[in-house]
Scaffold this motif. Sequence first.
Motif, PDB file in Angstrom:
ATOM      1  N   VAL A  30       0.845  -1.185   0.000  1.00 37.91           N
ATOM      2  CA  VAL A  30       0.000   0.000   0.000  1.00 37.91           C
ATOM      3  C   VAL A  30       0.882   1.238   0.000  1.00 37.91           C
ATOM      4  O   VAL A  30       2.061   1.158   0.331  1.00 37.91           O
ATOM      5  CB  VAL A  30      -0.943   0.012   1.226  1.00 37.91           C
ATOM      6  CG1 VAL A  30      -1.936  -1.120   1.140  1.00 37.91           C
ATOM      7  CG2 VAL A  30      -0.160  -0.058   2.509  1.00 37.91           C
ATOM      8  N   PRO A  31       0.347   2.416  -0.347  1.00 39.25           N
ATOM      9  CA  PRO A  31       1.167   3.623  -0.342  1.00 39.25           C
ATOM     10  C   PRO A  31       1.807   3.871   1.011  1.00 39.25           C
ATOM     11  O   PRO A  31       1.260   3.532   2.044  1.00 39.25           O
ATOM     12  CB  PRO A  31       0.165   4.735  -0.661  1.00 39.25           C
ATOM     13  CG  PRO A  31      -0.938   4.057  -1.360  1.00 39.25           C
ATOM     14  CD  PRO A  31      -1.007   2.672  -0.779  1.00 39.25           C
ATOM     15  N   HIS A  49       2.793  11.143  -1.388  1.00 36.05           N
ATOM     16  CA  HIS A  49       2.659  10.015  -2.294  1.00 36.05           C
ATOM     17  C   HIS A  49       1.314  10.061  -2.994  1.00 36.05           C
ATOM     18  O   HIS A  49       0.376  10.653  -2.511  1.00 36.05           O
ATOM     19  CB  HIS A  49       2.753   8.689  -1.519  1.00 36.05           C
ATOM     20  CG  HIS A  49       4.066   8.488  -0.848  1.00 36.05           C
ATOM     21  ND1 HIS A  49       5.173   8.029  -1.513  1.00 36.05           N
ATOM     22  CD2 HIS A  49       4.460   8.679   0.422  1.00 36.05           C
ATOM     23  CE1 HIS A  49       6.190   7.949  -0.677  1.00 36.05           C
ATOM     24  NE2 HIS A  49       5.777   8.340   0.507  1.00 36.05           N
ATOM     25  N   GLY A  50       1.220   9.378  -4.105  1.00 35.65           N
ATOM     26  CA  GLY A  50      -0.061   9.184  -4.774  1.00 35.65           C
ATOM     27  C   GLY A  50      -0.437  10.237  -5.792  1.00 35.65           C
ATOM     28  O   GLY A  50      -1.372  10.045  -6.551  1.00 35.65           O
ATOM     29  N   TYR A  71       4.104  20.588  -4.350  1.00 35.58           N
ATOM     30  CA  TYR A  71       4.538  19.624  -5.358  1.00 35.58           C
ATOM     31  C   TYR A  71       5.320  18.497  -4.692  1.00 35.58           C
ATOM     32  O   TYR A  71       5.958  18.697  -3.652  1.00 35.58           O
ATOM     33  CB  TYR A  71       5.406  20.305  -6.416  1.00 35.58           C
ATOM     34  CG  TYR A  71       4.623  21.297  -7.238  1.00 35.58           C
ATOM     35  CD1 TYR A  71       3.847  20.861  -8.309  1.00 35.58           C
ATOM     36  CD2 TYR A  71       4.637  22.648  -6.924  1.00 35.58           C
ATOM     37  CE1 TYR A  71       3.101  21.767  -9.052  1.00 35.58           C
ATOM     38  CE2 TYR A  71       3.900  23.560  -7.674  1.00 35.58           C
ATOM     39  CZ  TYR A  71       3.139  23.110  -8.731  1.00 35.58           C
ATOM     40  OH  TYR A  71       2.402  24.000  -9.460  1.00 35.58           O
ATOM     41  N   ARG A  72       5.297  17.324  -5.286  1.00 35.04           N
ATOM     42  CA  ARG A  72       5.935  16.146  -4.699  1.00 35.04           C
ATOM     43  C   ARG A  72       7.421  16.377  -4.415  1.00 35.04           C
ATOM     44  O   ARG A  72       7.944  15.928  -3.417  1.00 35.04           O
ATOM     45  CB  ARG A  72       5.783  14.946  -5.631  1.00 35.04           C
ATOM     46  CG  ARG A  72       6.420  13.688  -5.038  1.00 35.04           C
ATOM     47  CD  ARG A  72       6.331  12.506  -5.931  1.00 35.04           C
ATOM     48  NE  ARG A  72       4.940  12.122  -6.068  1.00 35.04           N
ATOM     49  CZ  ARG A  72       4.524  11.071  -6.722  1.00 35.04           C
ATOM     50  NH1 ARG A  72       5.390  10.303  -7.313  1.00 35.04           N
ATOM     51  NH2 ARG A  72       3.250  10.788  -6.811  1.00 35.04           N
ATOM     52  N   TYR A 107       2.503  10.889   4.077  1.00 36.36           N
ATOM     53  CA  TYR A 107       2.902   9.716   4.855  1.00 36.36           C
ATOM     54  C   TYR A 107       4.256   9.953   5.496  1.00 36.36           C
ATOM     55  O   TYR A 107       5.048  10.739   5.016  1.00 36.36           O
ATOM     56  CB  TYR A 107       3.022   8.479   3.957  1.00 36.36           C
ATOM     57  CG  TYR A 107       1.726   8.057   3.337  1.00 36.36           C
ATOM     58  CD1 TYR A 107       0.870   7.205   4.000  1.00 36.36           C
ATOM     59  CD2 TYR A 107       1.364   8.522   2.074  1.00 36.36           C
ATOM     60  CE1 TYR A 107      -0.323   6.806   3.420  1.00 36.36           C
ATOM     61  CE2 TYR A 107       0.175   8.132   1.486  1.00 36.36           C
ATOM     62  CZ  TYR A 107      -0.662   7.266   2.168  1.00 36.36           C
ATOM     63  OH  TYR A 107      -1.835   6.881   1.598  1.00 36.36           O
ATOM     64  N   ARG A 108       4.519   9.220   6.552  1.00 36.34           N
ATOM     65  CA  ARG A 108       5.809   9.271   7.211  1.00 36.34           C
ATOM     66  C   ARG A 108       6.500   7.926   7.019  1.00 36.34           C
ATOM     67  O   ARG A 108       5.881   6.880   7.145  1.00 36.34           O
ATOM     68  CB  ARG A 108       5.635   9.556   8.689  1.00 36.34           C
ATOM     69  CG  ARG A 108       6.943   9.695   9.412  1.00 36.34           C
ATOM     70  CD  ARG A 108       6.740  10.197  10.807  1.00 36.34           C
ATOM     71  NE  ARG A 108       7.764  11.192  11.036  1.00 36.34           N
ATOM     72  CZ  ARG A 108       7.727  12.093  11.983  1.00 36.34           C
ATOM     73  NH1 ARG A 108       6.704  12.156  12.779  1.00 36.34           N
ATOM     74  NH2 ARG A 108       8.706  12.941  12.124  1.00 36.34           N
ATOM     75  N   THR A 109       7.773   7.953   6.720  1.00 33.80           N
ATOM     76  CA  THR A 109       8.538   6.729   6.600  1.00 33.80           C
ATOM     77  C   THR A 109       8.642   6.094   7.980  1.00 33.80           C
ATOM     78  O   THR A 109       8.956   6.768   8.951  1.00 33.80           O
ATOM     79  CB  THR A 109       9.955   7.027   6.065  1.00 33.80           C
ATOM     80  OG1 THR A 109       9.827   7.688   4.813  1.00 33.80           O
ATOM     81  CG2 THR A 109      10.755   5.768   5.881  1.00 33.80           C
ATOM     82  N   VAL A 110       8.362   4.794   8.059  1.00 31.88           N
ATOM     83  CA  VAL A 110       8.421   4.071   9.328  1.00 31.88           C
ATOM     84  C   VAL A 110       9.421   2.945   9.186  1.00 31.88           C
ATOM     85  O   VAL A 110       9.341   2.146   8.243  1.00 31.88           O
ATOM     86  CB  VAL A 110       7.036   3.497   9.718  1.00 31.88           C
ATOM     87  CG1 VAL A 110       7.129   2.689  10.993  1.00 31.88           C
ATOM     88  CG2 VAL A 110       6.019   4.606   9.844  1.00 31.88           C
TER      89      VAL A 110
END
Length: 115
Positions: A30-31, A49-50, A71-72, A107-110
Amino acid sequence: MRIHRVATAAAVCAAVALPAVTATAAHAAVPGTVAVSTSCHKTGPYEMHGTSAVTIRSKASSNSTAVGVLYRRHKFTVHKKTKTGSWVHITDKKTGVAGWVSGTYVYRTVYMCLD
């Protein structure tokens, strides 16, 4: 003729379903980002993301005034979230614009420990 159509439809369905069934876990994720780290309970930076861009709004509502675009490729700082996490208050580090973006895209990187 009817048997030929049924056989063709079955072949097409099998061809479409096969990649989904044989996809590895990395491709079916998943994203969001999950990375492996030697230190447990570590979180990384927030990322978008996305989509390639999201609208920055003055309030945590899709009906509020647009104040900019995130922007991304831009780095941003997260200040707070709504209780449900559906909106995130950010500041775009490149443009300096502050406001709310949809939590759907942030999102946060985990990092996980595999001990």
